[in-house]
Structure formats: structure tokens, C-alpha cells
Motif scaffolding. Structure first.
Motif, mmCIF file in Angstrom:
data_model
loop_
_atom_site.group_PDB
_atom_site.id
_atom_site.type_symbol
_atom_site.label_atom_id
_atom_site.label_comp_id
_atom_site.label_asym_id
_atom_site.label_seq_id
_atom_site.Cartn_x
_atom_site.Cartn_y
_atom_site.Cartn_z
ATOM 1 N N TYR A 42 9.298 121.537 -25.156
ATOM 2 C CA TYR A 42 10.583 121.962 -24.564
ATOM 3 C C TYR A 42 10.905 123.453 -24.764
ATOM 4 C CZ TYR A 42 15.217 120.553 -22.658
ATOM 5 O OH TYR A 42 16.335 120.382 -21.898
ATOM 6 N N ILE A 57 11.488 126.031 -21.526
ATOM 7 C CA ILE A 57 12.724 126.779 -21.248
ATOM 8 C C ILE A 57 12.411 128.270 -21.125
ATOM 9 C CG2 ILE A 57 14.968 127.434 -22.203
ATOM 10 C CD1 ILE A 57 15.101 124.580 -23.391
ATOM 11 N N GLU A 58 11.572 128.766 -22.024
ATOM 12 C CA GLU A 58 11.171 130.181 -21.931
ATOM 13 C C GLU A 58 10.451 130.434 -20.597
ATOM 14 O OE1 GLU A 58 11.791 132.909 -23.575
ATOM 15 O OE2 GLU A 58 10.345 134.166 -22.505
ATOM 16 N N TYR A 70 13.013 130.702 -17.709
ATOM 17 C CA TYR A 70 13.785 131.942 -17.610
ATOM 18 C C TYR A 70 12.910 133.170 -17.411
ATOM 19 C CZ TYR A 70 18.070 129.437 -18.596
ATOM 20 O OH TYR A 70 19.141 128.577 -18.511
ATOM 21 N N ILE A 83 12.566 114.341 -18.768
ATOM 22 C CA ILE A 83 12.790 114.641 -20.191
ATOM 23 C C ILE A 83 13.133 116.110 -20.400
ATOM 24 C CG2 ILE A 83 10.323 114.991 -20.656
ATOM 25 C CD1 ILE A 83 10.784 113.747 -23.416
ATOM 26 N N PHE A 84 12.714 116.970 -19.483
ATOM 27 C CA PHE A 84 13.035 118.395 -19.607
ATOM 28 C C PHE A 84 14.254 118.776 -18.773
ATOM 29 C CE2 PHE A 84 8.280 118.092 -20.023
ATOM 30 C CZ PHE A 84 8.256 118.185 -21.395
ATOM 31 N N TYR A 114 15.132 121.862 -16.157
ATOM 32 C CA TYR A 114 14.309 123.056 -16.338
ATOM 33 C C TYR A 114 13.072 123.099 -15.446
ATOM 34 C CZ TYR A 114 17.338 125.020 -19.791
ATOM 35 O OH TYR A 114 18.423 125.593 -20.386
#
Lengths: 581, 581
Positions: free
Chosen positions: B87, B91-92, B95, B125-126, B129
Motif C-alpha cells: 500500500y 500511494i507513492e 501521486y 483493497i487499495f 488509488y
């Protein structure tokens, strides 16, 4: 009122209410945006604070504490991916029903979705896993908003503790300035004691007469106790077994394998007994009443799969449908197992005496085979050595995947006051060291049985052991890779991709790692030294790593040999018997 | 057709299509449920496979590879919390717009929500994102379903690569048996080449004339280039600056600070120049045209906040609204910056020559102050030493939070063919070592500048360095804790909770850790030794840890001293000037 004053009082009221509602442990990871929360927890001065730089470890550490205390533990982290590192532990907490309160700091709304640094979308970042997610209001200190802050704190605790226990996530939008002003007067607000001490499930009333009616003329039954955390339930099951004369399959995490209760009806060798399909085929089973979650044993799962005709009753203290093989099942949800056991005990169910006596006999034989000692250390002897030396009032924590199975096989029922715990919600190999340390942090010397892959995966946890001088004895089964796979069909491919994809040897010198974290390190070469090393670690306290080097292939054949012996014995017993069971 | 045959062909077609569509690197974490995927990737034999036991590290490693190659990298993990460990990196990647293909193995539907081991809800589950989540169908090898498998593979790649690049998550329900049968004939299916080589954005056509009209009579402008990854955009910006005679604020991640292009108009000292509010107040700014993401510099952000009246144009190659201070902004979304620069260059915008000359003069002075060498090592000199020794065609990876700021301040524009990279999507301190190793795995010796907290957080990454003998020079700024906080208001509370909550010293002996991972270790005590140590590490290759011990308080005053000097100079310049700029 200045924003800083509003911030100070709003957060202080919230924090104060968490304490009043029963929170005692707070695990904080450093960060800037979370400053109002972390400084206020520190200033309040009545919490036990734990600081961990790695949020993944921090969350498992909190999970361990909450698992042992059964009280909610608070997590605090800053904005950004920090929260995402909590995710594995949050999922484990969800499935193993552990109360956690997650407080994440966030940028305020005007700084979201505009490329502000360290800002991500934290709303519902954990998906459906928390029982309750709430985006907190911006800090404000009107009477209404201070009441709101306290209400959310109270509700968070109650929600986390109400069955099924689980995770609550509150996200705090926080503007600058971030440092509260503790020179202000009366920032903490009025304490409000909760009328609810601990939320309980709305209990359902099981139809006991119908249940008994279903078991009428069923003589070959088993009580099963899987992973569960109520000591009193264990006693009630033992009493029921005594009343009916019925065997109990007791999972290592059932709390039934240890303690002062009678172990007359406890069969802990069922996994080894049921390993062979030929043996299972010869067993005629009529019914199972199960308490707790599904047991660790795969052989038990296979038995269930093959006996679709039985009466299968599953008692759930909370809510759940944990029956993975599709056998028709009566789920008694929200059912108080203690009451049910007492009710059932008063009904005269006649269990076949030969059936029960056989299970006791087979179990005795199986244990003899498994218990056989030799000087050369094996994964089984590693467990037996712990059982022989572990002090009362301490905890054994078993990692996944092999260690919990070894504990299932080799941890025999005994009178010790030792609790066995594991992460069996999602069965991950992640966060194991930190979870064990969380248990240790509740003032229980903890023994962790772990494999090398899981050890390396959760290595960062050792920072907590070092920084807080926690008492942890790590028995590290080092077979240089993933031992569990050697028992699976993948192992047949060994020649080609096996070591790359499944064996995954890491060739790390554990002694050097131990040195970096100030751990005592021992690598006993035989049984005698192993037992002495364990004893020393318990006397000395602190962090000890006991490395037990084993060989993956040798381990499989050693296990296999024992299972074969047991299988031969059982086939002889069952086939030679007049009444086929 | 047997299930095993269906499984084999279904997965083989999917895997084959991934290769045909351009995937070359696959990062696998060991597990049982993922066996069909991992064995097939291995059997296909044309991928570069990387195996990492820690999914958190694995995902950042994949991120690093994709960041450097700008090609999608595939991640494979087993069921359970394994995926949750991805996760933070996901996320990184979201973005920072990095293409990743995440393949998670899952139990089939009948084993979900029933307490089956290692089974969690992996659907979405993410959260939001991933750009695309798809639950794959159960394996089947009809013509239609093989086509379906190939289509999903193609679509995954195209979706991940289409601007904004990002993450695709496919979840595979997999029944037993899990081992494919590679003795079967024709399992890979027919290759289908994609017509799309690389998806491109639907470009919008900016209204250049209106834009120029807005800049009419605005003489004090700045071009800003924040983090971005197109070399050709850098050249186009330089050409535009030359045409207009306008300064460029070049972020360290703009690709503009290094390379053979002219650096005549590049101002890299703007962060130091803009640090003081008094200085910023004296600047009269008319317009900014920004390319790329928001720069690292906080001083630049403050400048923007204070100059609400300017024309502010943000050029986005993809889609985005990255402007965190609320200044009125024209966002040119889906705009090809290279074309725009060429168009703009043909319009005669008159920039005030004094303005431009002053920036060049101030920048020269600022660099002189910052560049000043001394024998005693500082965090700034650590950066300067890297710049002096780093070989061409290699990468400098800067960690968060302090290192990227130090690179911003001390990495001066130069002709070297060095790329500077960082994780600036969410600015986390997690996964840094692994990201740097992912870059190194693309055959680029990588230099990582990192602080001790971030180093310890991402320590597990070192397993990859060791197992694959990757070339990584780690410059570890060890100030025993979180250095960034010393620059924030929280530092004023130092007396009380500061060290506990923000300083967080871990007191780890880095040399011992280095030994465990077979790293070369050096701790140079002065400038001369430091430079020599770096040079040796580049010659030797492999993993080197260069520990630079600094003091957090001393570091703040050292930085402060330089900033004060620069401030005094600028105030003198600006206040003494006839035309206040």
C-alpha cells in the motif's frame, strides 16, 4: 478565542476522554502534522507512551498489546503514507477481532488534492476494514464542539470493543500552528465516565432443545475448540466434556492446552492422528460442536471436508460464518458459549464409550511418538524445549506459517499457566516480532517461536525491544528460507524454480543482526544446551535470540517419519477393530 | 480439459501478453496461492525476475525501477496481508504517476468470508488509488477466456501508461491445484502486438495568444520547473528562457540542474534566497509559468502564498491541480510543455533586464556562500562531496525529509549526466532504500542520500542489495534521530517531550548492520576522507554505506548562519537599490 487555544482544548478534551474511557497505551510514530495529538498525549502524562519510527511495526505492536490486554490501544501517526503502513496490522486486527483506535493526522481540506507536500487522500484509506471511520471536524472549542470531541472519543472506544471487536479510524484535519499551548488553564475539560464498562454483544438465545434433538442417537461426537480468548469458556467446555464423556480437539490457541483444568478429555494430537486420508476414511463421525475460530490444523479441515453428513454446530460469541469447507452448518451467532455449555451439560447425551476411550488411547500413543527426544535439535524439539522451560504467567507467541503448526503438533496439554497466542486473523508472516513485543510490553516475558523469513520480514520490530528493554526470548528456527513450502506440492518442482521462488534463502548472519540490536545471542547445537539457553534467557530477561539451525529437507522427512508411525498404528487399530469407527 | 490445463494456459497467455506488451521486470514475493503466477513468470524465461520476501520493500523496489525506466513493472504476491504491505508504495506511485501492475493471488470465491486461512477481502483493497481494479475470472482455457486473459494484460499496461501514469490492480482467484503443467504443448498462445507503443495523453490546445496577452507588460517573470521526468522538456524550457531572457527556478528533480544544456538562466539558489520574509517582501513579482509538480522548496511556496496578485500559469502534461496555496491559477491540463515552450519563444515578451541580471548575480553570491568548504563534514558538504565525485550516467536518489532539502540547497547546476530522483508523490520516509535499489537494478550505480530514521525504516530493502549484488552507495547522514524537526516550531519544546516524540534517537550501531548485509562500511571523519571514500565506492561497485555523523543542533545553526549571510546580502542589495524589485 485564538486558533491555538481552540486546538489545544479540542485535542485535550478528546485525549482526556480517551483516558477516562479506558485507554492506557498509546503508540506514536513521529511526524509533524500529528504534533497536536502526540504532544497532548505526552502532556497528559497518564498514558503509557510508546514511540516507534516504523508505523508498520508500531501497528503490530499495538495489536499485540490489545491482544493480550483485550483493551483498545491507540495508534497515532502523521499525514501521508505513514497511515498506509498500518494497513497489514489493521487487517489482522479486523479478522482476529482486536480493538484498535487509529488516529491519523491530516492536512486540512484546503490543502488536499492540490499537490501540498505529504498529503494524500486519507478518507477511508483502510477501506471497509475499520468498523467505523470518521473524519473529525476542524478543531474548535465551543461548548458544543468540545462535547463533540469527547463524544467521538467515547464512541470510538465503545465501537472498537463491541463484538466483534475491531478497528476504529479517526482522521484529524489539522491547520498550523501545530504546537498546543499547555500554559492555558482548564484545557482538559470535564471528565465524563462512561456508563458502559465494556460493550457486550446482544446475545441471541440458542434453541437448545432443538440442538439436543439433532444430536439424538449421534454417539460419535467431538467438541472442538479453535482459537478464542475467554478463559472461562475453556473451563465450561471441559465441564461439558466431562458431563458427556466426549473428546475435545483443543487448538493450541484455544487456551485449553494449558492451565489447571482437567485434561482428561483433551485430544491435542488430532492433527497428527488425522493426517492420513486412509485413517480419516475409517473414522465414522456423527457430530461436531465447535467453539472459537477454525483450528490451525489442516488435517482437521480435511476431515470436515470429507464428512459432509455430520451435524456441524459452530458457536460464535460474536458474529461470523467461519466454516471454509462448505459442510452444512448451524451457526449460533452472538451466542454465549459458557451458558450454552452449561445448558448442554444438563442434557443426557450418550457418547459411545469406546469412541471416547479410543481417542484418549490414540492421543496417548501419538504424544509418545511425537515427544521422543534426541540430542540433535529438530523443529519439534524446539517446541518441546520451550514447553519444558517456559515460566508460568508468560506467553508463547507462535509465528506463521510453520511455527504455529509445530506448536499445534508438539505443544502438549499441561498444567502450566502459559498463554499461547498467534496472529491467526490473516495468518501473515508480517509484523510478528512487533506483535510479540506488544505482548511483552504488557509486562509478560514473551517467548517468540519464529522462522527466518518471518524474522527478517519483521526485523524493524527489534527497535522497540532495544529502546524499551522488553523481555523477549526469540527462538529462531533458521532453515534459511521458507520451510512451509517444503510440505506443499510446489516442492516437487524443486529442481528448477523452487529455491528462487519458494526456498528464498537469504543467507543472513543472525548473530550480526543480534549485535546491532543489543540482543543476547546463542546458537545451541544440541538439546541440553538449548534447554539451558532458554532457562538463562528467562532468568536474565531482556532480548535474547536463540538460533536453532535446521535443514528444510531433513525437517520434512523427520516430520514424515513420525506421521507414518502414527498412521501405521492407527490403521492397525482401526482395521483390526471389530466395530469400525 | 482438466482444471490444471485450463489454469496453465490461462495464466500462460496472460503472462505472455504482458511480455509482448512491454513488461520486462517482475518483482515476486514468495507465497503459495500465487504459485501459478510466479512459476509461469519463471518458466517463461524472458523476464528479469526479482524475488523479495518483504512485500513493502518489493513494491518500492518495483517503483524505483518503473521510475527510472518509465515502463510498467509487475508485482506478484500471495493472498492475505501480503498485498496490504504494497500500500505505501502504491500511494507513492499514484501521486508520483509511476506505472505499476499489481497482481495479487486470492482464494476463490467459495473460500472467502468463511474463515479460510490467509484469506482476506482483497477486492479494491487499495481503495481508489489504482487507476483500474479488476477481479479476474477463474482460470478457463476456452478461446474466449484466453482472449479475455490477454485483453486484460494489454489493457493493464495501457491503463498504467496512459497519463497520468499509475497503478493497475488485478486480483486472481485461484483454486487448487496451484502448480501449472509446463509439459503441455502450446500453452503460451498467440502473441498479439499492441498497436499502441505508449499511450499518450489526449492533448489539449492551449490558447497561447490569450496567455501572451495576460503577460503583456509583465516584466518580472520567472519560469519554474518542478519535479518532472522528460529530458526534452528541460531543453525546451532552457530555450524559452534564452529567448525571453528570463530566470528559471530549477527544482533538483526538474532534470534541469544537470546536463549539457546551458545553465545561464538557471537559478538553483532560490530556496536560500527566498528564505527570509523581509527579502520576499521586497521582491515585486509579476508572473510565474511553472512546469512539473510543486518544487521541494518551502520558501518558494511561501513566496507564492504572499504574491497573490501575480499571473500564475501551471503547465500539466497530464491532469492535475497541484497548487497548494490558493493563488489564482491557470491550469493548462494535458498540455505538451515542449510544444508550448516553442510556441511561447516565438512571442516577444520583454523581461526586465535588471531583474534577470540581478537573479543571476544573487544566485552566484548565494552559491559561493553555500559552497564554502571546510574540513569538518556537514550535511551540506555531504551533498557537495557527492556532486564532486558522482560518475556520469548514474543516479542520485535523495530521501525525505532533510536530504532532498539539502540537495535542493547544495546541488548546484552542472554539466554532469546525472539524474536526481526522489519519492515526492507523498514524500514518505518509507521504502527509500528499496526505491533506490530499484533504480540501481536498471544498471545504474545509484547514490542514496538518506537520514538515519529513514534508513532504519527501510532497512529490509538491503536484502535486495545483498541478494542481487546491486551497486548502491549509501551516504547515511546519521544525526541519531529526526533532523527535520529541528527546523520546525516543535523544536522550541525541546526541553520536555522533544526527544521522545520528535528527536527519536535509535542509537543503532550502523557498522554492525552493515556487516549483517555484507556491505562495505566507512565512516570518514573529514572532507578529504569522505571524497576518497565515495570515489572508492564507485570504483568498487556493490553496496557501500558511508556514515556521516552530524549533530542535529549544530546542523541547524550551520544552515542558519549561511541563510543569515545570504539574507543580509540581499537586503543590502534590495534596499540599496534604486528600483525596488
Amino acid at each position: 478565542m485564538s486558533y491555538r487555544e481552540s486546538l489545544t482544548k479540542y485535542i485535550a478534551n478528546f485525549v482526556n476522554q480517551l483516558y477516562v474511557s479506558g485507554v492506557r497505551n498509546v503508540v506514536i510514530s513521529p511526524g509533524s502534522r500529528s504534533t497536536p495529538l502526540s504532544l497532548t498525549f505526552a502532556e497528559y502524562d497518564r498514558f503509557q507512551l510508546w514511540v516507534d519510527i516504523d508505523e508498520r511495526s508500531a501497528a503490530f505492536f499495538a495489536l499485540g498489546m490489545a491482544k493480550e490486554t483485550r483493551e483498545p490501544v491507540v495508534l497515532v501517526c502523521t499525514s501521508g503514507t505513514a497511515a498506509a503502513n498500518y494497513y497489514p496490522a489493521i487487517i489482522e486486527a479486523h479478522y482476529s477481532r482486536i480493538p484498535l483506535i487509529v488516529l491519523t493526522a491530516d492536512r486540512p481540506h484546503e490543502l488536499r488534492d492540490v499537490g501540498a507536500p505529504q498529503t494524500i487522500n486519507q478518507l477511508k484509506i483502510f477501506g471497509d476494514y475499520p468498523k467505523w471511520f470518521h473524519e473529525m471536524a476542524l478543531p474548535s472549542a465551543t461548548v458544543e464542539m468540545l462535547r463533540y470531541a469527547r463524544n467521538q472519543a467515547k464512541r470510538a472506544i465503545q465501537t472498537a470493543l463491541r463484538p466483534n471487536c475491531g478497528v476504529v479510524h479517526l482522521n484529524f484535519p489539522l491547520r498550523e500552528p501545530l504546537v498546543p499551548d499547555f500554559t492555558l488553564q482548564d484545557i482538559w475539560g470535564e471528565e465524563e465516565k462512561s456508563l458502559t464498562l465494556r460493550a457486550v454483544s446482544q446475545l441471541s438465545q440458542p434453541n437448545v432443545e432443538l440442538l439436543i434433538d439433532k444430536l439424538k442417537n449421534k454417539k460419535r461426537g467431538i467438541l472442538v475448540c479453535g482459537p478464542q480468548d475467554r478463559t472461562e469458556l475453556g473451563s465450561a467446555i471441559v465441564d461439558l466434556a466431562e458431563a458427556w464423556g466426549i473428546p475435545i480437539f483443543a487448538d493450541p490457541l484455544s487456551l485449553l492446552r494449558n492451565g489447571k483444568h482437567s485434561n482428561k478429555w483433551i485430544v491435542e494430537g488430532y492433527d497428527a492422528i488425522l493426517k492420513s486420508k486412509a485413517v480419516r476414511d475409517l473414522l465414522e463421525l456423527d457430530f461436531i460442536i465447535r467453539f472459537g475460530a477454525m483450528p490451525v490444523s489442516k488435517a482437521y479441515l480435511q476431515l470436515l471436508q470429507e464428512k459432509q453428513g455430520i451435524e456441524h454446530i459452530v458457536v460464535e460469541e460474536g458474529e461470523g460464518y467461519r466454516e471454509p469447507v462448505g459442510v452444512p452448518t448451524h451457526f449460533l451467532n452472538h451466542c454465549d458459549g459458557v451458558h450454552l455449555c452449561r445448558d448442554l451439560a444438563s442434557y443426557p447425551i450418550k457418547i459411545d464409550e469406546k469412541w471416547s476411550a479410543n481417542w484418549r488411547k490414540w492421543n496417548t500413543y501419538t504424544k509418545e511418538v511425537l515427544m521422543e527426544k534426541q540430542d540433535r535439535l529438530t523443529e519439534g524439539l524446539a517446541v518441546i524445549g520451550i514447553q519444558q522451560t517456559i515460566p508460568d504467567h508468560t506467553v508463547l507467541f507462535a509465528s506463521n506459517s510453520m511455527p504455529i503448526r509445530d506448536v499445534d503438533t508438539f505443544w502438549f496439554s499441561n498444567q502450566q499457566l502459559v498463554k499461547v497466542l498467534a496472529n491467526r486473523g490473516a495468518n501473515g508472516i508480517d509484523g510478528i516480532i512487533s506483535t510479540a513485543l506488544g505482548i511483552s510490553a504488557t509486562d509478560k516475558h514473551t517467548t517468540l517461536l519464529i522462522g527466518d523469513v518471518s524474522f527478517l520480514h519483521s526485523l524493524n520490530g527489534l527497535l522497540l525491544a532495544k529502546n524499551y528493554r522488553l523481555n523477549l526470548t526469540i527462538v529462531l528456527i533458521n532453515n534459511n528460507g521458507g520451510g512451509i513450502f517444503s510440505f506443499l506440492p510446489q516442492a516437487k518442482d524443486k529442481s528448477k524454480h523452487y529455491e528462487l521462488l519458494f526456498g528464498t534463502p537469504q543467507d543472513i548472519d543472525i548473530q550480526k543482526l543480534a549485535a546491532a540490536y543489543d540482543a543476547s545471542y546463542e546458537k545451541p547445537e544440541n538439546w541440553t544446551n538449548y534447554v539451558r539457553t532458554l532457562e538463562n534467557s528467562y532468568q536474565r530477561g531482556g532480548l535474547t535470540i536463540v538460533e536453532v539451525e535446521t535443514d528444510r529437507t531433513e525437517n520434512v522427512s523427520w516430520h514424515q517419519q513420525k506421521w507414518d508411525l502414527i498412521k501405521q498404528y492407527l490403521l492397525h487399530e482401526l482395521e483390526g477393530s471389530d466395530d469400525v469407527l
